[in-house]
Design an enzyme around this catalytic site. Structure first.
Site, PDB file in Angstrom:
ATOM      1  N   GLY A 159       0.768  -1.220   0.000  1.00 52.08           N
ATOM      2  CA  GLY A 159       0.000   0.000   0.000  1.00 52.08           C
ATOM      3  C   GLY A 159       0.804   1.276   0.000  1.00 52.08           C
ATOM      4  O   GLY A 159       1.880   1.361  -0.559  1.00 52.08           O
TER       5      GLY A 159
ATOM      6  N   THR B 138       1.535  -2.350  -5.362  1.00 53.77           N
ATOM      7  CA  THR B 138       1.634  -1.039  -5.992  1.00 53.77           C
ATOM      8  C   THR B 138       3.025  -0.433  -5.823  1.00 53.77           C
ATOM      9  O   THR B 138       3.580   0.165  -6.749  1.00 53.77           O
ATOM     10  CB  THR B 138       0.610  -0.073  -5.361  1.00 53.77           C
ATOM     11  OG1 THR B 138      -0.639  -0.728  -5.207  1.00 53.77           O
ATOM     12  CG2 THR B 138       0.427   1.161  -6.215  1.00 53.77           C
TER      13      THR B 138
ATOM     14  N   ARG C 298      -4.099   1.826 -11.062  1.00 50.71           N
ATOM     15  CA  ARG C 298      -2.768   1.783 -10.442  1.00 50.71           C
ATOM     16  C   ARG C 298      -1.782   0.940 -11.242  1.00 50.71           C
ATOM     17  O   ARG C 298      -0.619   0.824 -10.861  1.00 50.71           O
ATOM     18  CB  ARG C 298      -2.876   1.215  -9.024  1.00 50.71           C
ATOM     19  CG  ARG C 298      -3.649   2.088  -8.058  1.00 50.71           C
ATOM     20  CD  ARG C 298      -3.987   1.334  -6.789  1.00 50.71           C
ATOM     21  NE  ARG C 298      -4.944   0.272  -7.063  1.00 50.71           N
ATOM     22  CZ  ARG C 298      -5.306  -0.661  -6.163  1.00 50.71           C
ATOM     23  NH1 ARG C 298      -4.728  -0.678  -4.981  1.00 50.71           N
ATOM     24  NH2 ARG C 298      -6.194  -1.569  -6.484  1.00 50.71           N
TER      25      ARG C 298
ATOM     26  N   ARG D  84     -14.121  -9.271  -7.106  1.00 49.03           N
ATOM     27  CA  ARG D  84     -14.148  -7.826  -6.832  1.00 49.03           C
ATOM     28  C   ARG D  84     -15.525  -7.217  -7.108  1.00 49.03           C
ATOM     29  O   ARG D  84     -15.991  -6.329  -6.385  1.00 49.03           O
ATOM     30  CB  ARG D  84     -13.093  -7.131  -7.677  1.00 49.03           C
ATOM     31  CG  ARG D  84     -12.936  -5.662  -7.392  1.00 49.03           C
ATOM     32  CD  ARG D  84     -11.925  -5.034  -8.314  1.00 49.03           C
ATOM     33  NE  ARG D  84     -10.586  -5.567  -8.158  1.00 49.03           N
ATOM     34  CZ  ARG D  84      -9.736  -5.186  -7.208  1.00 49.03           C
ATOM     35  NH1 ARG D  84     -10.111  -4.283  -6.318  1.00 49.03           N
ATOM     36  NH2 ARG D  84      -8.517  -5.700  -7.166  1.00 49.03           N
TER      37      ARG D  84
ATOM     38  N   ASP E 118      -4.645 -12.262   0.525  1.00 44.19           N
ATOM     39  CA  ASP E 118      -4.120 -10.917   0.272  1.00 44.19           C
ATOM     40  C   ASP E 118      -3.701 -10.285   1.602  1.00 44.19           C
ATOM     41  O   ASP E 118      -3.841  -9.079   1.817  1.00 44.19           O
ATOM     42  CB  ASP E 118      -5.147 -10.037  -0.438  1.00 44.19           C
ATOM     43  CG  ASP E 118      -4.510  -8.927  -1.273  1.00 44.19           C
ATOM     44  OD1 ASP E 118      -3.285  -8.979  -1.503  1.00 44.19           O
ATOM     45  OD2 ASP E 118      -5.235  -7.997  -1.679  1.00 44.19           O
TER      46      ASP E 118
END
Length: 401
Positions: free
Chosen positions: A71, A102, A166, A230, A288
């Site tokens: 993050g 990311t 992203r 998602r 995750d």
């Protein structure tokens, strides 16, 4: 002399049902699975564990964990914390695969690999993927293929981001080159060389992967897309991907906001995919863990951020069986045999003679964790850690004055 553990009278799921059996652990491997096992030499140092009224199942394989946190989408103060050993063990996880996300600038592959080695020393089995969200991929040696060949713990690439604001907006050619490098590196190193793919909520969904395979010698199974629950559109695209021969992964960490705004709970997604006729070995769930879970407004503005939990994997497995009535062996397959097979971890995900002694004793009535063995070593007993990470503080019972 190897320590010997004999588990008596457990209901064994390997992950398919095997009936009531005894299981013998010698060192870090499963030595025998049979009825009424006895040891002729009574002088051997044997620990006998009563498995009656318990389910004995493979240790969970968590295919997507952020060992060193992730993050930072809200700035430096929002970088999430590192995973600790008991985050995994209390969730039933005996094997985990670490990734970058990311941020591949303040989170590095050297740090990821060091953390993998630390967790392995503390007790569980660990692997890593090279790369991160972006293409060209960050690597340790300068090339994806070299990382896979030369670094034992690196088994794939990822998580490469597609259909997400992203991502590095990879081209068709870039996706193909990453998959090809992973494929060749995997072949030469005796690994699967899978490309783990972070899929966002963009309108292209999984189309970039279909396009990358079309007109090439690549297979859909070269890609391992995650976050397929998602939203409903991505879930339906995931079903089509699986029906075409691919494998898909559902993320168990979530937020109340995401569930209220269209995310399909992982347990529900597993149940629906199985009901749609997708074979269990093409479906997985992963936590995750320790990832950032950013919450975005429709205009792209960050409005909140939470942290992924490895514990969510055990919770989703329990929910799949107890709430959504998924057959126990199918639910187990999604967190044991299926991810192990997809990732090429031949010693993991099954209870069989010669396999690594990674196993859980679960309480039959609620599937809660009672005991965890990782490579033959007991790390959790009676639902509590007996081994802690190096810098974790054991929680001792308070005594009265």
């Amino acid at each position: 002399m190897e320590h010997i553990i004999l588990i008596k009278g457990a209901s064994v799921f390997a992950p398919t049902a095997q009936g009531i059996k005894d299981v013998l652990i010698a060192g870090n491997r499963i030595a025998a699975i049979s009825e009424n096992l006895t040891l002729e030499n009574s002088n051997l140092p044997v620990t006998v564990i009563d498995g009656s009224n318990k389910l004995l199942v493979p240790g969970f394989v968590d295919s997507l964990v952020h060992y060193i946190g992730g993050g930072g989408e809200g700035g430096f103060a929002t970088r999430t914390p590192e995973m600790q050993l008991t985050d995994a063990t209390l969730a039933g996880v005996t094997t985990a695969i670490g990734v970058l996300g990311t941020d591949a600038t303040t989170r590095t592959l050297t740090n990821l690999l060091a953390k993998a080695h630390a967790l392995e020393t503390e007790g569980i089995s660990t692997y890593c993927h090279t790369g991160s969200y972006e293409i060209p991929c960050r690597t340790l040696t300068g090339h994806i293929t070299d990382d896979l060949i030369l670094i034992d713990k690196i088994i794939g690439v990822g998580e490469i981001a597609i259909s997400d604001h992203r991502s590095s907006q990879p081209t068709l050619s870039e996706l193909r080159k990453v998959a090809a490098a992973a494929r060749v590196g995997g072949m030469l190193a005796g690994k699967k060389g899978i490309v783990s793919v972070h899929v966002g909520s963009g309108k292209s969904l999984l189309q970039p992967l279909f396009d990358a395979v079309a007109g090439s010698e690549l297979s859909l199974k070269q890609f391992y897309p995650t976050h397929i629950n998602r939203n409903e559109a991505l879930f339906q695209a995931g079903l089509r991907f699986a029906q075409a021969g691919g494998v898909i992964d559902f993320t168990t960490s979530t937020t109340a906001y995401d569930l209220q705004h269209g995310e399909v709970a992982a347990a529900a997604a597993l149940q629906r995919a199985l009901a749609a006729g997708i074979p269990a070995m093409q479906l997985t769930m992963s936590s995750d863990g320790n990832a950032s879970l950013p919450i975005y407004h429709a205009n792209g503005e960050l409005i909140g951020l939470e942290v992924g939990k490895v514990q969510s994997l055990l919770t989703a497995f329990q929910s799949a069986v107890l709430e959504y009535q998924v057959e126990l062996s199918a639910a187990l397959t999604s967190v044991t045999a299926a991810p192990a097979n997809i990732l090429g971890l031949k010693q993991k995900g099954q209870l069989a003679v010669g396999k690594d002694a990674d196993m859980l004793l679960l309480n039959r009535h609620d599937l809660s964790l009672d005991t965890l063995f990782a490579k033959g070593r007991c790390l959790v007993s009676a639902g509590k850690p007996v081994v802690w990470g190096t810098f974790e503080k054991p929680q001792h019972c308070a005594t009265g004055g």
